[in-house]
Write a protein that holds these residues in place. Structure first.
Motif, PDB file in Angstrom:
ATOM      1  N   PHE A   6      -7.773  14.833 -17.362  1.00 16.08           N
ATOM      2  CA  PHE A   6      -8.240  13.663 -16.634  1.00 16.08           C
ATOM      3  C   PHE A   6      -9.351  14.040 -15.647  1.00 16.08           C
ATOM      4  CE2 PHE A   6      -7.983  11.048 -12.783  1.00 16.08           C
ATOM      5  CZ  PHE A   6      -8.319   9.810 -13.312  1.00 16.08           C
ATOM      6  N   LEU A   7      -9.172  15.110 -14.927  1.00 17.00           N
ATOM      7  CA  LEU A   7     -10.190  15.555 -13.968  1.00 17.00           C
ATOM      8  C   LEU A   7     -11.490  15.930 -14.671  1.00 17.00           C
ATOM      9  CD1 LEU A   7      -8.093  17.666 -11.438  1.00 17.00           C
ATOM     10  CD2 LEU A   7      -9.245  15.495 -11.025  1.00 17.00           C
ATOM     11  N   LEU A   8     -11.411  16.613 -15.787  1.00 19.63           N
ATOM     12  CA  LEU A   8     -12.614  16.992 -16.522  1.00 19.63           C
ATOM     13  C   LEU A   8     -13.360  15.763 -17.043  1.00 19.63           C
ATOM     14  CD1 LEU A   8     -11.413  20.137 -18.498  1.00 19.63           C
ATOM     15  CD2 LEU A   8     -13.036  20.049 -16.608  1.00 19.63           C
ATOM     16  N   LEU A  14     -18.692  10.928 -14.076  1.00 24.08           N
ATOM     17  CA  LEU A  14     -19.450  10.837 -12.831  1.00 24.08           C
ATOM     18  C   LEU A  14     -20.827  11.473 -12.998  1.00 24.08           C
ATOM     19  CD1 LEU A  14     -19.569  10.130  -9.803  1.00 24.08           C
ATOM     20  CD2 LEU A  14     -18.621  12.398  -9.365  1.00 24.08           C
ATOM     21  N   PHE A  15     -20.859  12.626 -13.597  1.00 19.03           N
ATOM     22  CA  PHE A  15     -22.123  13.327 -13.838  1.00 19.03           C
ATOM     23  C   PHE A  15     -23.044  12.494 -14.716  1.00 19.03           C
ATOM     24  CE2 PHE A  15     -24.573  16.392 -16.440  1.00 19.03           C
ATOM     25  CZ  PHE A  15     -25.310  16.972 -15.421  1.00 19.03           C
ATOM     26  N   LEU A  16     -22.505  11.924 -15.765  1.00 19.10           N
ATOM     27  CA  LEU A  16     -23.283  11.095 -16.684  1.00 19.10           C
ATOM     28  C   LEU A  16     -23.814   9.838 -15.995  1.00 19.10           C
ATOM     29  CD1 LEU A  16     -24.168  11.087 -19.636  1.00 19.10           C
ATOM     30  CD2 LEU A  16     -22.120   9.783 -20.165  1.00 19.10           C
ATOM     31  N   SER A  17     -23.003   9.222 -15.170  1.00 21.07           N
ATOM     32  CA  SER A  17     -23.459   8.015 -14.464  1.00 21.07           C
ATOM     33  C   SER A  17     -24.537   8.344 -13.438  1.00 21.07           C
ATOM     34  CB  SER A  17     -22.286   7.289 -13.813  1.00 21.07           C
ATOM     35  OG  SER A  17     -21.702   8.087 -12.813  1.00 21.07           O
TER      36      SER A  17
END
Length: 125
Positions: A6-8, A14-17
């Motif tokens: 879930f964290l990954l 988040l990185f993609l957004s």
């Protein structure tokens, strides 16, 4: 194990957004710089600029947005301020070298006319 997965996934999302937000912000800022001839936009309203762009596209075969963008950003930096300065100096160079066109009674540099055409195509989309 489920918590780690879930964290990954959350970090990846988040990185993609963040990349998407940065891309669209950068893209829209560049489009804005390309769409507005600095000096001409001080004396013409948006509707007139679009009309000039439409007429320019009818007078020339330059009616492809990618091609116009390519012509305008040649030898220019991709940072907005560099692009703005480059376009302004291209306008001056166009007038100095006689690279002008008469559109709807306006004597314009090719760069200004291309910016109006780019604005016109951006509005159409």
């Amino acid at each position: 194990m489920k918590r780690r997965k879930f964290l990954l996934v959350s970090i990846f999302a988040l990185f993609l957004s963040l990349i998407s937000v940065w891309y669209f912000k950068f893209k829209s800022a560049t489009t804005k710089v390309l769409s507005y001839p600095i000096d001409l936009s001080e004396i013409c309203d948006r509707k007139t600029l679009i009309q000039i762009g439409n007429t320019y596209m009818k007078l020339t075969n330059e009616n492809d947005k990618r091609y116009l963008k390519e012509l305008m950003v040649q030898d220019a930096g991709m940072i907005d301020n560099d692009l703005k300065i480059s376009l302004k100096s291209k306008v001056v160079e166009d007038f100095n070298t006689g690279n002008t066109i008469l559109v709807d009674g306006w004597l314009l540099s090719r760069t200004e006319a291309r910016q109006c055409a780019f604005l016109s195509m951006s509005e159409a989309n």
